[in-house]
Enzyme design. Sequence first.
Site, PDB file in Angstrom:
ATOM      1  N   GLU A 477       0.817  -1.232   0.000  1.00  0.00           N
ATOM      2  CA  GLU A 477       0.000   0.000   0.000  1.00  0.00           C
ATOM      3  C   GLU A 477       0.841   1.268   0.000  1.00  0.00           C
ATOM      4  O   GLU A 477       0.480   2.260  -0.642  1.00  0.00           O
ATOM      5  CB  GLU A 477      -0.962  -0.005   1.199  1.00  0.00           C
ATOM      6  CG  GLU A 477      -2.129  -0.966   1.076  1.00  0.00           C
ATOM      7  CD  GLU A 477      -1.780  -2.428   1.306  1.00  0.00           C
ATOM      8  OE1 GLU A 477      -0.655  -2.706   1.789  1.00  0.00           O
ATOM      9  OE2 GLU A 477      -2.606  -3.305   1.017  1.00  0.00           O
ATOM     10  N   HIS A 547     -12.299  -5.997   7.702  1.00  0.00           N
ATOM     11  CA  HIS A 547     -12.967  -5.666   6.441  1.00  0.00           C
ATOM     12  C   HIS A 547     -14.145  -4.736   6.675  1.00  0.00           C
ATOM     13  O   HIS A 547     -15.004  -4.618   5.810  1.00  0.00           O
ATOM     14  CB  HIS A 547     -13.457  -6.933   5.725  1.00  0.00           C
ATOM     15  CG  HIS A 547     -12.351  -7.858   5.341  1.00  0.00           C
ATOM     16  ND1 HIS A 547     -11.845  -8.806   6.197  1.00  0.00           N
ATOM     17  CD2 HIS A 547     -11.636  -7.951   4.197  1.00  0.00           C
ATOM     18  CE1 HIS A 547     -10.864  -9.458   5.592  1.00  0.00           C
ATOM     19  NE2 HIS A 547     -10.722  -8.967   4.381  1.00  0.00           N
TER      20      HIS A 547
END
Length: 747
Positions: A477, A547
Amino acid sequence: MATKTDPKLSIAGASGKKSQTYEGLTREQLIGAYRLMYTSRRIDDREILLKRQQKIFFQMSGAGHEAIGVAAGMALKPGYDWFYPYYRDRALCLALGAKPLEMFLQGVGAADDPSSGGRQMPSHWGYKRLNIVTQSSPTGSQILQAVGCAEAGRYFTHRPQASGIPPFARNAKDGPPGAVDYRQFKDVTFQGDEVTYVSLGDGTTSEGEFWEAMNATALNKLPVIFCVQDNGYAISVPVEIQTAGGSISRLVSGFPNFHFEEVDGTDPVASSAAFQRAVKYCREGHGPAFVHAHVIRPYSHSLSDDERLYRPDSERERDAARDPVSRTQMFLLREGVLDEKGINELERKVEEELQVAVDLALAALPPAPESVLQYVYSPDLDPTSAVFETQPVVAPDSADGKKPPAKTMADLINVTLRDEMKGDERIVIFGEDVADCSREEYLKRKLVKGKGGVFKLTFGLQNEFGADRVFNSPLAEAAIVGRATGMATRGLKPVVEIQFFDYIWPAMMQIRDELSVIRWRSNNAFSCPIVIRVAIGGYLTGGAIYHSQCGESAFTHIPGLRVVFPSNALDAAGLLRTAIRCDDPVLFLEHKRLYRETYGRAPYPGPNYMIPFGKAKVVHPGTDLTVITYGAVVPRALQAAQKLEREHGVKIELIDLRCLNPFDWETIAASVEKTNRALVAYEDSLSWGYGAEIAARIADQLFDHLDAPVRRVAAADTFVAYQPILEDAILPQPNDLFRAMKELADY
Ligand SMILES: Cc1ncc(C[n+]2csc(CCOP(=O)(O)OP(=O)(O)O)c2C)c(N)n1
Ligand SMILES: [Mg+2]
């Protein structure tokens, strides 16, 4: 390919014949190199003096690193190649054309400091005319941007037409809606065979971003030169504690496509030869190069450090014997390149020049205190302005009276990306799994349909626009955001994806310390308006901790970053287009639960539909209580408001903020002045959340209008659990909202 020069070898070259060159360096170049090295060292000495006199406020020296810096500067081209140096690169910057006065101006924090206008410490280089990109303090955060910079150079070389500015009136910032975008303010230059230089210390090779950058560079065979300036220490930590086995050259030797050099970086002749070879390899397009330069650090880490606390005299004396400035001086004398008089004359001239520069810097004006907010955002293009306000253009009903189909948020995000990519060839999309299929032959042979993101938001884009515009990145990322930042600095418009908000944190250094601050810290010399799309939020029944989380206030707290959080398809389309066309970095939060919800579907609003940032929408007008919310809480709050009206006749005014930074204070204030009651509702955990700021502002500025305390409804101060019963208990539900609304209305 590897070339090594034994670092213990003495300076190359032999007898002193006038016509002789030294690894390709002429005698004049050697004198020039010494002049730069001496100047660099003496600027350090002058700064140290100025710091002791409290005329400057910090000092970082480039002492001991001069030879490798000058060698790099002589091998590369200012204003043609690109540079991401680190703080010890004073000699490199001088070799590229930075002036001593410019360095002293940064030391005193002058308004005319060309690197930062008094905003950054000395030795935080940034010289736009030389392609030296603004530098920061976190060790290693420049490396991924150098990768993106090289990628942009390659992209524009392959697609030169992308560098053009669309035929809108230049500087039409007050023009008609839709008539302007960031490209008007972003000139692009590229050379085809340009090279990107990035440097770092030995300690910095321990940072993960270094390894992410090495991998991305090797994968793409990019023309980047990594210059590791190994002085054996990272402040007090010696290299054998930092680097397994004690040699970074050994650790990186397995990376494919690289040209490797290991050199005595205190020897200008050997360093120059190593750099010439590295530059040639990169310029010819073979791939990246890695130059491992052994240098010394004679002046402690900084003026705040005293290395005698952790280095004995014997070790420091060993280093001193390799001092590049005195070694080069001895070399010039020994080789007969300059005699003692010549050396004295050169040094005297340098001292004179530095004295003039110091005097000018000390007389320079500081920046005006009123200027502190300048360049937090683009001064050229205001995304809250009417330029970004257009109306939806919906297709008429069909001949048989059918309305155009209602599209989901996922559909409209996908189509907005497609429309924008059509109109702007500078847009590139990358991230994890965003491509249709990395193995393109499968697509070409129609063996597979393609994926286009775990939520399919980028589906079909690679197929339509090509694999150089839509591609998968390694699972890293920081690299996604760092590379995008480097690309955008060159004029590309990366629209990158972070697959789940829960995994944005490795990119936080890039977002907080780089992306958001580059314009401000460079005093508007550089900017990087990228879009980061992020799937966020819960109510997923089974998403669990990793999530489902929110956490937007960590980002709204960052100056320089726009944060958007739409609740429905139409807003997502309009705001995403504004995000892409605007001139600031944008965090675009997409609620996963809303991607395919029935709530908030809308017909395609046409390829030019935009909503300005910072404009809320009143979803449900009312007179009794203002509810301020956004994202997936909007439909839940609406449900509660409708029930309250049905059952108790209470009229809620429900405000969907849509954009969190900037946010629409006017709409909030007008509503609370009318209802005299306010509830802030959000999905993130309650304490220190986004609602705290809104509540505080209401308490501060609307106190006289309030008939009840300002309340918040939000998630419990814990994490989002997997078991749906727990998730329900943790996240704010319509019933929680109903109860809080009722209580406050009755107060
Ligand atoms: C991410 C980060 N962590 C810590 C620091 C504090 N710091 C500044 S320089 C430095 C040591 C760097 O050593 P090295 O990479 O070897 O470069 P050198 O200073 O020796 O040239 C540290 C720990 C920082 N600036 N950034
Ligand atoms: Mg070091």
